[in-house]
Design an enzyme around this catalytic site. Structure first.
Site, PDB file in Angstrom:
ATOM      1  N   GLU A  73      39.025  48.607  32.346  1.00 49.22           N
ATOM      2  CA  GLU A  73      38.846  49.238  33.307  1.00 49.22           C
ATOM      3  C   GLU A  73      40.508  49.129  34.461  1.00 49.22           C
ATOM      4  O   GLU A  73      40.900  47.750  34.369  1.00 49.22           O
ATOM      5  CB  GLU A  73      37.853  49.256  33.834  1.00 49.22           C
ATOM      6  CG  GLU A  73      36.587  49.669  32.815  1.00 49.22           C
ATOM      7  CD  GLU A  73      34.978  48.983  33.652  1.00 49.22           C
ATOM      8  OE1 GLU A  73      34.322  50.191  33.278  1.00 49.22           O
ATOM      9  OE2 GLU A  73      35.307  48.514  34.671  1.00 49.22           O
ATOM     10  N   CYS A 115      44.511  50.190  40.359  1.00 47.10           N
ATOM     11  CA  CYS A 115      44.731  48.795  40.525  1.00 47.10           C
ATOM     12  C   CYS A 115      44.265  48.810  39.106  1.00 47.10           C
ATOM     13  O   CYS A 115      43.250  48.943  37.921  1.00 47.10           O
ATOM     14  CB  CYS A 115      43.579  48.461  40.769  1.00 47.10           C
ATOM     15  SG  CYS A 115      42.109  47.449  40.881  1.00 47.10           S
ATOM     16  N   CYS A 138      36.675  37.036  32.234  1.00 47.81           N
ATOM     17  CA  CYS A 138      37.300  35.767  32.840  1.00 47.81           C
ATOM     18  C   CYS A 138      36.086  35.063  33.069  1.00 47.81           C
ATOM     19  O   CYS A 138      35.890  35.041  32.786  1.00 47.81           O
ATOM     20  CB  CYS A 138      37.250  36.974  34.618  1.00 47.81           C
ATOM     21  SG  CYS A 138      38.146  35.652  35.082  1.00 47.81           S
ATOM     22  N   CYS A 193      33.364  33.016  38.123  1.00 48.84           N
ATOM     23  CA  CYS A 193      32.634  32.762  40.177  1.00 48.84           C
ATOM     24  C   CYS A 193      31.924  33.498  40.385  1.00 48.84           C
ATOM     25  O   CYS A 193      31.332  34.774  39.411  1.00 48.84           O
ATOM     26  CB  CYS A 193      34.119  34.228  41.245  1.00 48.84           C
ATOM     27  SG  CYS A 193      35.927  33.702  40.805  1.00 48.84           S
ATOM     28  N   CYS A 248      30.753  37.076  40.923  1.00 47.24           N
ATOM     29  CA  CYS A 248      32.141  38.778  40.487  1.00 47.24           C
ATOM     30  C   CYS A 248      31.458  38.748  39.309  1.00 47.24           C
ATOM     31  O   CYS A 248      30.885  38.630  37.305  1.00 47.24           O
ATOM     32  CB  CYS A 248      33.271  37.839  39.969  1.00 47.24           C
ATOM     33  SG  CYS A 248      34.673  39.225  39.341  1.00 47.24           S
ATOM     34  N   CYS A 291      35.239  46.631  43.670  1.00 55.82           N
ATOM     35  CA  CYS A 291      35.998  44.363  43.245  1.00 55.82           C
ATOM     36  C   CYS A 291      34.622  44.460  42.774  1.00 55.82           C
ATOM     37  O   CYS A 291      33.587  44.341  42.970  1.00 55.82           O
ATOM     38  CB  CYS A 291      36.495  44.549  44.396  1.00 55.82           C
ATOM     39  SG  CYS A 291      37.143  44.782  45.542  1.00 55.82           S
TER      40      CYS A 291
HETATM   41  N1  SAH Z   1      40.996  37.654  39.105  1.00 52.35           N
HETATM   42  C1  SAH Z   1      41.490  37.563  40.463  1.00 52.35           C
HETATM   43  C2  SAH Z   1      41.331  39.381  39.939  1.00 52.35           C
HETATM   44  C3  SAH Z   1      40.094  40.033  40.697  1.00 52.35           C
HETATM   45  S1  SAH Z   1      39.110  39.805  42.176  1.00 52.35           S
HETATM   46  C4  SAH Z   1      41.473  37.054  41.999  1.00 52.35           C
HETATM   47  O1  SAH Z   1      40.405  36.139  41.374  1.00 52.35           O
HETATM   48  O2  SAH Z   1      41.662  37.486  43.119  1.00 52.35           O
HETATM   49  C5  SAH Z   1      39.628  41.061  42.747  1.00 52.35           C
HETATM   50  C6  SAH Z   1      38.891  40.703  44.325  1.00 52.35           C
HETATM   51  O3  SAH Z   1      37.497  40.785  43.968  1.00 52.35           O
HETATM   52  C7  SAH Z   1      38.890  39.742  44.884  1.00 52.35           C
HETATM   53  O4  SAH Z   1      39.290  39.388  46.235  1.00 52.35           O
HETATM   54  C8  SAH Z   1      37.395  38.998  44.278  1.00 52.35           C
HETATM   55  O5  SAH Z   1      37.480  38.530  45.294  1.00 52.35           O
HETATM   56  C9  SAH Z   1      36.695  40.330  44.634  1.00 52.35           C
HETATM   57  N2  SAH Z   1      35.653  39.833  44.583  1.00 52.35           N
HETATM   58  C10 SAH Z   1      34.732  39.930  43.376  1.00 52.35           C
HETATM   59  N3  SAH Z   1      33.809  39.547  43.648  1.00 52.35           N
HETATM   60  C11 SAH Z   1      32.940  40.962  44.550  1.00 52.35           C
HETATM   61  C12 SAH Z   1      31.522  41.587  44.635  1.00 52.35           C
HETATM   62  N4  SAH Z   1      31.125  41.626  43.609  1.00 52.35           N
HETATM   63  N5  SAH Z   1      32.137  42.500  46.006  1.00 52.35           N
HETATM   64  C13 SAH Z   1      33.111  42.208  46.703  1.00 52.35           C
HETATM   65  N6  SAH Z   1      34.038  41.826  45.717  1.00 52.35           N
HETATM   66  C14 SAH Z   1      34.064  41.248  44.874  1.00 52.35           C
END
Ligand code: SAH
Length: 359
Positions: free
Chosen positions: A90, A117, A124, A128, A131, A345
């Protein structure tokens, strides 16, 4: 059939040498792809017909196949693409009503800024806890062609001119676990989008940050922080066990910043986890080590993928942001766009969650 999309001008020249030996052909083809958004050799009308046919027999320019577009009311739009091996990723197109500085006013429609984006992996491995992409597990690296293909496909659909969009590497995957292909993609994209208008977001993969810093013109750097002490961060973002905060900040202090530029820290705000005013103080002390700003992103919830994690109340979000500001931190609260389209995000999941998520 070799794909030309991810090749540098020099590699492209080498690839087509037998078929189109004239030294200027590669530059001509690059212009067709990047300036005219061509996807076939037949469109390249200033190439002799025999050359076009010979090229078409050996090479392809394959944009990822567009499966669907999901626009949300706020202007965000999710693009679902299928790659040659059937895997789906996506990408997101975002419109910001933010005013452009006068110097940039000619780029893009007045008063708006659009951002594309991009995803760098099909899943991944970093896992985390907040995410959705991470919940789905590791995927494969995207090739440089697959990365720039997302941009070119969206540019074609949205009729974006050169220099009209910003690019962020904030889609699916950890770009710095795919440094070689992401670097090639950055090289190619720099024809269209200045590195100053390109931002790469990482969860904190230190060797990748170091590799990126050695580029002649590094993109803007964003770092997903979300915790200000190692114990909490290792729980939320397991990558912290490999690259703890001291190592991360040692690398960030060496990051080459142009005058007036800053590192962005992203802080996904989760109720009861990292939203205490005391935490804001620790965060402020941490980020003051480098010229920086903090984007607070109230958690995008997902009952299915992120059970038990909730977004703080607007009052709590506000209190946290104010606590940071009081410490002298430049802070912005980013209410994610694209929520209705699952394009926000941390919500990107390719095809792997489709059908199940809303079921
Ligand atoms: N792997 C990279 C890029 C992808 S995440 C990274 O970690 O930065 C892109 C952004 O989305 C990051 O700032 C992450 O912290 C945020 N993000 C991830 N899960 C989220 C969620 N459930 N709600 C809001 N932001 C989130």
């Amino acid at each position: 059939m070799q794909d030309l999309l991810g090749l540098s001008p020099a590699d492209l020249a080498r690839a087509i040498r037998d078929v189109a030996p004239e030294p200027y052909r590669a530059a001509q083809i690059m212009r067709w792809i990047w300036e005219n958004r061509a996807v076939s050799f037949a469109e390249m009308t200033d190439l002799p017909k025999p050359a076009r046919e010979a090229l078409a027999a050996r090479f392809a320019i394959s944009l990822p196949r567009l499966v669907s577009r999901s626009p949300a009311a706020d202007g965000a739009e999710k693009f679902l693409f299928e790659l040659a091996d059937g895997v789906r990723v996506e990408s997101v197109f975002l419109v910001d009503a933010k005013r452009q500085p006068a110097a940039e006013a000619s780029e893009g429609a007045p008063g708006t800024r659009v951002t594309v984006c991009l995803s760098s992996q099909t899943g991944c491995a970093l896992d985390c806890v907040f995410c959705v992409t991470g919940r789905l597990g590791a995927g494969r690296n995207l090739s440089a062609g697959e990365i720039v293909g997302q941009y070119l496909a969206i540019a074609r659909e949205k009729r974006l001119g050169p220099r009209e969009a910003n690019v962020v590497f904030m889609g699916m995957g950890e770009p710095l676990l795919n440094v070689a292909n992401v670097s090639r993609a950055l090289d190619l994209l720099s024809r269209e989008v200045s590195p100053r208008r390109t931002t790469l977001s990482t969860a904190g993969v230190v060797p990748g940050i170091e590799a990126l810093s050695r580029r002649p013109r590094p993109p803007n750097l964003a770092v997903s922080l979300s915790a200000a002490d190692d114990a909490t961060r290792s729980r939320l973002m397991p990558v912290n066990r490999t690259y703890p905060l001291a190592r991360l900040f040692a690398a960030l202090r060496k990051w080459p910043l142009e005058r007036g530029r800053r590192i962005t820290f992203e802080w996904v705000l989760i109720a009861g986890v990292n939203d205490a005013p005391d935490t804001a103080k620790r965060l402020a002390a941490l980020v003051k080590q480098v010229p920086s700003k903090v984007n607070v992103i109230p958690l995008n919830e997902s009952a299915r993928w992120l059970p038990g994690l909730t977004r703080p109340s607007p009052a709590a979000v506000d209190a946290f942001a104010r606590a940071l500001a009081r410490e002298g931190v430049d802070v912005t609260v980013r209410w994610s766009k694209g929520l209705q389209a699952d394009a926000a995000c941390g919500q990107l999941k390719g095809d792997r969650g489709t059908g199940k998520l809303h079921g």
